[in-house]
Design a protein around this motif. Structure first.
Motif, PDB file in Angstrom:
ATOM      1  N   ILE A 448     -99.221 114.958 -89.429  1.00 13.31           N
ATOM      2  CA  ILE A 448     -97.986 114.732 -88.496  1.00 13.31           C
ATOM      3  C   ILE A 448     -96.802 114.445 -89.236  1.00 13.31           C
ATOM      4  O   ILE A 448     -95.580 114.260 -88.566  1.00 13.31           O
ATOM      5  CB  ILE A 448     -98.395 113.566 -87.538  1.00 13.31           C
ATOM      6  CG1 ILE A 448     -98.446 112.081 -88.601  1.00 13.31           C
ATOM      7  CG2 ILE A 448     -99.552 113.506 -86.816  1.00 13.31           C
ATOM      8  CD1 ILE A 448     -98.429 110.795 -87.820  1.00 13.31           C
ATOM      9  N   ALA A 449     -96.650 114.263 -90.546  1.00 13.54           N
ATOM     10  CA  ALA A 449     -95.341 114.007 -91.229  1.00 13.54           C
ATOM     11  C   ALA A 449     -94.496 115.138 -90.992  1.00 13.54           C
ATOM     12  O   ALA A 449     -93.259 114.798 -90.580  1.00 13.54           O
ATOM     13  CB  ALA A 449     -95.639 114.005 -92.786  1.00 13.54           C
ATOM     14  N   GLN A 454     -89.114 116.273 -88.320  1.00 12.71           N
ATOM     15  CA  GLN A 454     -88.122 117.137 -87.503  1.00 12.71           C
ATOM     16  C   GLN A 454     -87.765 116.293 -86.410  1.00 12.71           C
ATOM     17  O   GLN A 454     -86.245 116.623 -85.795  1.00 12.71           O
ATOM     18  CB  GLN A 454     -88.763 118.553 -86.995  1.00 12.71           C
ATOM     19  CG  GLN A 454     -89.272 119.623 -88.050  1.00 12.71           C
ATOM     20  CD  GLN A 454     -90.166 120.406 -87.581  1.00 12.71           C
ATOM     21  OE1 GLN A 454     -90.724 120.319 -86.445  1.00 12.71           O
ATOM     22  NE2 GLN A 454     -90.200 121.629 -88.544  1.00 12.71           N
ATOM     23  N   LEU A 455     -88.328 115.563 -85.607  1.00 11.60           N
ATOM     24  CA  LEU A 455     -88.069 114.759 -84.434  1.00 11.60           C
ATOM     25  C   LEU A 455     -86.966 113.710 -85.102  1.00 11.60           C
ATOM     26  O   LEU A 455     -86.005 113.410 -84.072  1.00 11.60           O
ATOM     27  CB  LEU A 455     -89.228 113.825 -84.055  1.00 11.60           C
ATOM     28  CG  LEU A 455     -90.411 114.809 -83.277  1.00 11.60           C
ATOM     29  CD1 LEU A 455     -91.487 113.764 -82.995  1.00 11.60           C
ATOM     30  CD2 LEU A 455     -89.720 115.161 -81.910  1.00 11.60           C
ATOM     31  N   CYS A 456     -87.093 113.135 -86.147  1.00 12.79           N
ATOM     32  CA  CYS A 456     -86.025 112.152 -86.467  1.00 12.79           C
ATOM     33  C   CYS A 456     -84.723 113.191 -86.860  1.00 12.79           C
ATOM     34  O   CYS A 456     -83.577 112.162 -86.336  1.00 12.79           O
ATOM     35  CB  CYS A 456     -86.568 111.629 -88.214  1.00 12.79           C
ATOM     36  SG  CYS A 456     -87.814 110.484 -87.873  1.00 12.79           S
ATOM     37  N   LEU A 457     -84.605 114.045 -87.150  1.00 13.14           N
ATOM     38  CA  LEU A 457     -83.380 114.940 -87.303  1.00 13.14           C
ATOM     39  C   LEU A 457     -82.740 114.980 -86.046  1.00 13.14           C
ATOM     40  O   LEU A 457     -81.704 115.070 -85.830  1.00 13.14           O
ATOM     41  CB  LEU A 457     -83.553 116.092 -88.107  1.00 13.14           C
ATOM     42  CG  LEU A 457     -84.034 115.982 -89.522  1.00 13.14           C
ATOM     43  CD1 LEU A 457     -84.107 117.433 -90.361  1.00 13.14           C
ATOM     44  CD2 LEU A 457     -82.665 115.288 -90.230  1.00 13.14           C
ATOM     45  N   TYR A 463     -85.049 105.355 -83.159  1.00  6.06           N
ATOM     46  CA  TYR A 463     -85.973 105.006 -84.332  1.00  6.06           C
ATOM     47  C   TYR A 463     -87.449 105.640 -84.137  1.00  6.06           C
ATOM     48  O   TYR A 463     -88.074 105.254 -83.102  1.00  6.06           O
ATOM     49  CB  TYR A 463     -85.945 103.572 -84.339  1.00  6.06           C
ATOM     50  CG  TYR A 463     -86.794 103.005 -85.719  1.00  6.06           C
ATOM     51  CD1 TYR A 463     -86.907 103.291 -86.954  1.00  6.06           C
ATOM     52  CD2 TYR A 463     -88.011 102.553 -85.138  1.00  6.06           C
ATOM     53  CE1 TYR A 463     -87.826 103.030 -87.891  1.00  6.06           C
ATOM     54  CE2 TYR A 463     -89.266 102.329 -85.977  1.00  6.06           C
ATOM     55  CZ  TYR A 463     -89.055 102.469 -87.368  1.00  6.06           C
ATOM     56  OH  TYR A 463     -89.936 102.414 -88.263  1.00  6.06           O
ATOM     57  N   ILE A 464     -87.722 106.376 -85.165  1.00  4.38           N
ATOM     58  CA  ILE A 464     -89.242 106.941 -84.842  1.00  4.38           C
ATOM     59  C   ILE A 464     -89.788 106.549 -86.120  1.00  4.38           C
ATOM     60  O   ILE A 464     -89.558 106.880 -87.481  1.00  4.38           O
ATOM     61  CB  ILE A 464     -89.135 108.550 -84.563  1.00  4.38           C
ATOM     62  CG1 ILE A 464     -88.216 108.839 -83.421  1.00  4.38           C
ATOM     63  CG2 ILE A 464     -90.435 108.846 -84.562  1.00  4.38           C
ATOM     64  CD1 ILE A 464     -88.107 110.254 -83.274  1.00  4.38           C
ATOM     65  N   LEU A 487     -85.689 108.892 -75.045  1.00  2.00           N
ATOM     66  CA  LEU A 487     -86.878 108.452 -75.697  1.00  2.00           C
ATOM     67  C   LEU A 487     -88.205 108.979 -75.035  1.00  2.00           C
ATOM     68  O   LEU A 487     -89.120 109.574 -75.803  1.00  2.00           O
ATOM     69  CB  LEU A 487     -86.991 106.939 -75.556  1.00  2.00           C
ATOM     70  CG  LEU A 487     -88.018 106.265 -76.371  1.00  2.00           C
ATOM     71  CD1 LEU A 487     -87.537 104.542 -76.878  1.00  2.00           C
ATOM     72  CD2 LEU A 487     -89.221 105.843 -75.275  1.00  2.00           C
ATOM     73  N   GLU A 488     -87.900 109.492 -73.878  1.00  2.00           N
ATOM     74  CA  GLU A 488     -89.129 109.966 -73.150  1.00  2.00           C
ATOM     75  C   GLU A 488     -89.334 111.448 -73.611  1.00  2.00           C
ATOM     76  O   GLU A 488     -90.440 111.942 -73.678  1.00  2.00           O
ATOM     77  CB  GLU A 488     -89.066 109.875 -71.643  1.00  2.00           C
ATOM     78  CG  GLU A 488     -89.233 108.486 -71.209  1.00  2.00           C
ATOM     79  CD  GLU A 488     -90.394 107.891 -71.030  1.00  2.00           C
ATOM     80  OE1 GLU A 488     -91.384 108.617 -71.318  1.00  2.00           O
ATOM     81  OE2 GLU A 488     -90.757 106.854 -70.793  1.00  2.00           O
ATOM     82  N   LEU A 489     -88.262 111.937 -73.994  1.00  2.00           N
ATOM     83  CA  LEU A 489     -88.152 113.508 -74.354  1.00  2.00           C
ATOM     84  C   LEU A 489     -88.959 113.686 -75.723  1.00  2.00           C
ATOM     85  O   LEU A 489     -89.470 114.444 -75.923  1.00  2.00           O
ATOM     86  CB  LEU A 489     -86.769 113.972 -74.391  1.00  2.00           C
ATOM     87  CG  LEU A 489     -86.583 115.492 -74.650  1.00  2.00           C
ATOM     88  CD1 LEU A 489     -87.460 116.323 -73.877  1.00  2.00           C
ATOM     89  CD2 LEU A 489     -84.993 115.734 -74.634  1.00  2.00           C
ATOM     90  N   ALA A 490     -88.397 112.495 -76.524  1.00  2.00           N
ATOM     91  CA  ALA A 490     -89.068 112.552 -78.063  1.00  2.00           C
ATOM     92  C   ALA A 490     -90.369 112.543 -77.962  1.00  2.00           C
ATOM     93  O   ALA A 490     -91.293 113.093 -78.728  1.00  2.00           O
ATOM     94  CB  ALA A 490     -88.257 111.683 -78.803  1.00  2.00           C
TER      95      ALA A 490
END
Length: 509
Positions: A448-449, A454-457, A463-464, A487-490
């Motif tokens: 999952i790394a 990519q999500l963090c960017l 905060y993820i 947040l729900e989208l992430a």
């Protein structure tokens, strides 16, 4: 001498100690400087009246050392004919002027009236008559007292002389205890409700001494010595306040805060016991949750040793980069309780006695708090604000944006937090709370790394992160943010990047 005898016969131990210390400073000054080289600044107020009679006592005792062989002191020794400076102002109360001149005559003071501002008058005076030291009635609570000691050289830009402050550590209560015990005359305005006297334009009787009388249209006031809280002695002094509604004023000295932005807080725990592993810190985690619930971000939790320098270094770093700093531990009567000294050092001030806090301690500790000096009542000078609440046995201590919490368990923290949040002078602004979402997965970190990166960017406002309870349990993915839809989208994007069922909702404590 009547002053010395009255104090020594008193049963007030605190007053006796204050008197002895002040007289020692005066005798020391008379030993260091020739009598013709010292002066006394007298303004007719209560503090300088106290100092006048302390000077008489100190001079009497100083002269007695050199004339003790004949047991007969001169009349001058009883009156102390010291060179006295009076800065007479057209804005002064007539009662102050008349009291000053009457007192000078009664005690044979060599009075020199100056009709100009203090600095200009002093420069002219010192040129005419060289003066090496001036006795001043400065006390800790005075606006100009910050940083001064009992012997303090004059400030840069002023004519050079030594400021001698015999009553620097005296409180309002000490002043009146001396005047009443000594039975000396003082300005009549103090019997009319005035507790701190400035000019006729900025001074009124203290409303806290007002006597309600329905039969009279005239306000009556109790005398100044009946004011129970000495910290309020200047309540009758009208201050010209700039009515500027900006973030700094709204937040009581916390600079650079945007009400629409993110507030940051740090937590400092002072305790060798935690560093040695003999006790566990639970308070910081509980406080983080409370800050999170009001939309504040905790940027740092630090545990430091019970050392003044360790506390000072951490406070100094955090106070300038955070909107609020909370400090636990190291507060009490033990030698290891150094938090207040560390805070004082971080702000570049000293510890000074606080009369109001000492009274609270006396009521709380009772007979265990007897003596002339209570180390627990020494607070950072000039920057301390006591935060009162009816549910707190002791007020909390606030030094600019640093709040010292005395809680030792979660229950006490709950109480102190609730009280803090109800106080109007603590800038704990309620912001949109953080929304938290937690997912669990049995997928490995390696799997999952890349997606997580990519999500963090893409969602930089959220905060993820990821953590495990152990290496053999599922990973817990944490999403923390203030925009619930984002947040729900992430969360949805992460779940959709992997086969169905790879992630499931996790309930955290």
């Amino acid at each position: 001498m009547e002053i010395d005898r009255a104090i020594r016969e008193s049963t007030d131990r605190r007053l006796q100690t204050k008197y002895q210390n002040a007289v020692y400073v005066i005798q020391r000054a008379f030993a260091l400087y020739e009598f013709e080289q010292v002066a006394f600044s007298f303004n007719g107020g209560k503090d300088s009246t106290v100092l006048l009679h302390l000077l008489r006592a100190g001079y009497y005792l100083h002269q007695g050392k050199s004339e003790c062989s004949n047991h007969h002191l001169s009349d001058d020794a009883h009156k102390c004919p010291i060179r006295t400076i009076y800065f007479e102002s057209p804005c002064a109360f007539p009662e102050i002027n008349s009291f000053t001149y009457e007192t000078a005559a009664d005690y044979n003071l060599q009075l020199e009236s100056i009709h100009s501002d203090f600095k200009s008058g002093l420069e002219a005076l010192l040129k005419e008559k060289p003066t090496k030291a001036i006795f001043l009635g400065t006390r800790i609570g005075d606006p100009n007292a910050v940083g001064q000691e009992q012997f303090s050289p004059s400030s840069i830009g002023w004519p050079p002389f030594m400021r001698v402050n015999p009553i620097l550590d005296w409180s309002y209560r000490d002043v009146w205890a001396f005047l009443l015990t000594s039975k000396v005359k003082y300005c009549s305005l103090y019997d009319q409700g005035y507790t701190s006297i400035g000019s006729i334009y900025d001074t009124v009787p203290n409303a806290l001494l007002s006597i309600a009388d329905s039969s009279s249209t005239k306000n009556n006031f109790k005398p100044a010595y009946m004011l129970s809280d000495g910290r309020l002695e200047r309540a009758g002094r009208n201050k010209k306040l700039a009515l500027k509604c900006d973030n700094a004023s709204l937040n009581n000295g916390v600079i650079g805060i945007s009400l629409n932005g993110s507030f940051k807080a740090s937590i400092i725990i002072v305790g060798d016991e935690i560093l040695f592993g003999t006790t566990e810190d639970k308070l910081s985690g509980a406080l983080c949750k409370k800050l999170n619930a009001i939309g504040w971000q905790t940027t740092r939790i630090a545990v430091v040793q019970n050392e003044i320098d360790s506390v000072a270094e951490e406070v100094e770093q955090r106070k300038s980069t955070n909107d609020m700093v909370f400090l636990f531990g190291g507060f009490g009567p033990m030698s290891s309780d150094v938090s207040l000294a560390g805070v004082a050092k971080a702000f570049g001030v000293r510890l000074a006695p606080d009369e109001e806090f000492e009274e609270y301690l006396r009521h709380l500790i009772g007979q265990h708090c007897i003596g002339d000096r209570n180390e627990m009542a020494l607070l950072p000078e000039g920057i301390t604000e006591l935060l009162h609440h009816k549910n707190l046995p002791l007020p909390l201590i606030k030094c600019h944006n640093v709040i010292i919490l005395s809680a030792t368990n979660i229950c006490e923290l709950e109480t102190q937090w609730d009280c803090l949040f109800e106080l109007p002078n603590v800038p704990l602004v309620q912001l949109a709370p953080f929304t938290l979402k937690h997912l669990s997965t049995t997928l490995s970190d390696v799997e999952i790394a890349q997606t997580m990166s990519q999500l963090c960017l893409e969602f930089s406002d959220i905060y993820i992160g990821c953590h495990r309870m152990s290496r053999v349990t599922p990973s817990i993915i944490n999403f923390i943010g203030k925009d619930k839809s984002r947040l729900e989208l992430a969360v949805k994007k992460l779940s959709s990047s992997f086969p169905p069922g790879a992630f499931f909702e996790h309930k955290c404590d």
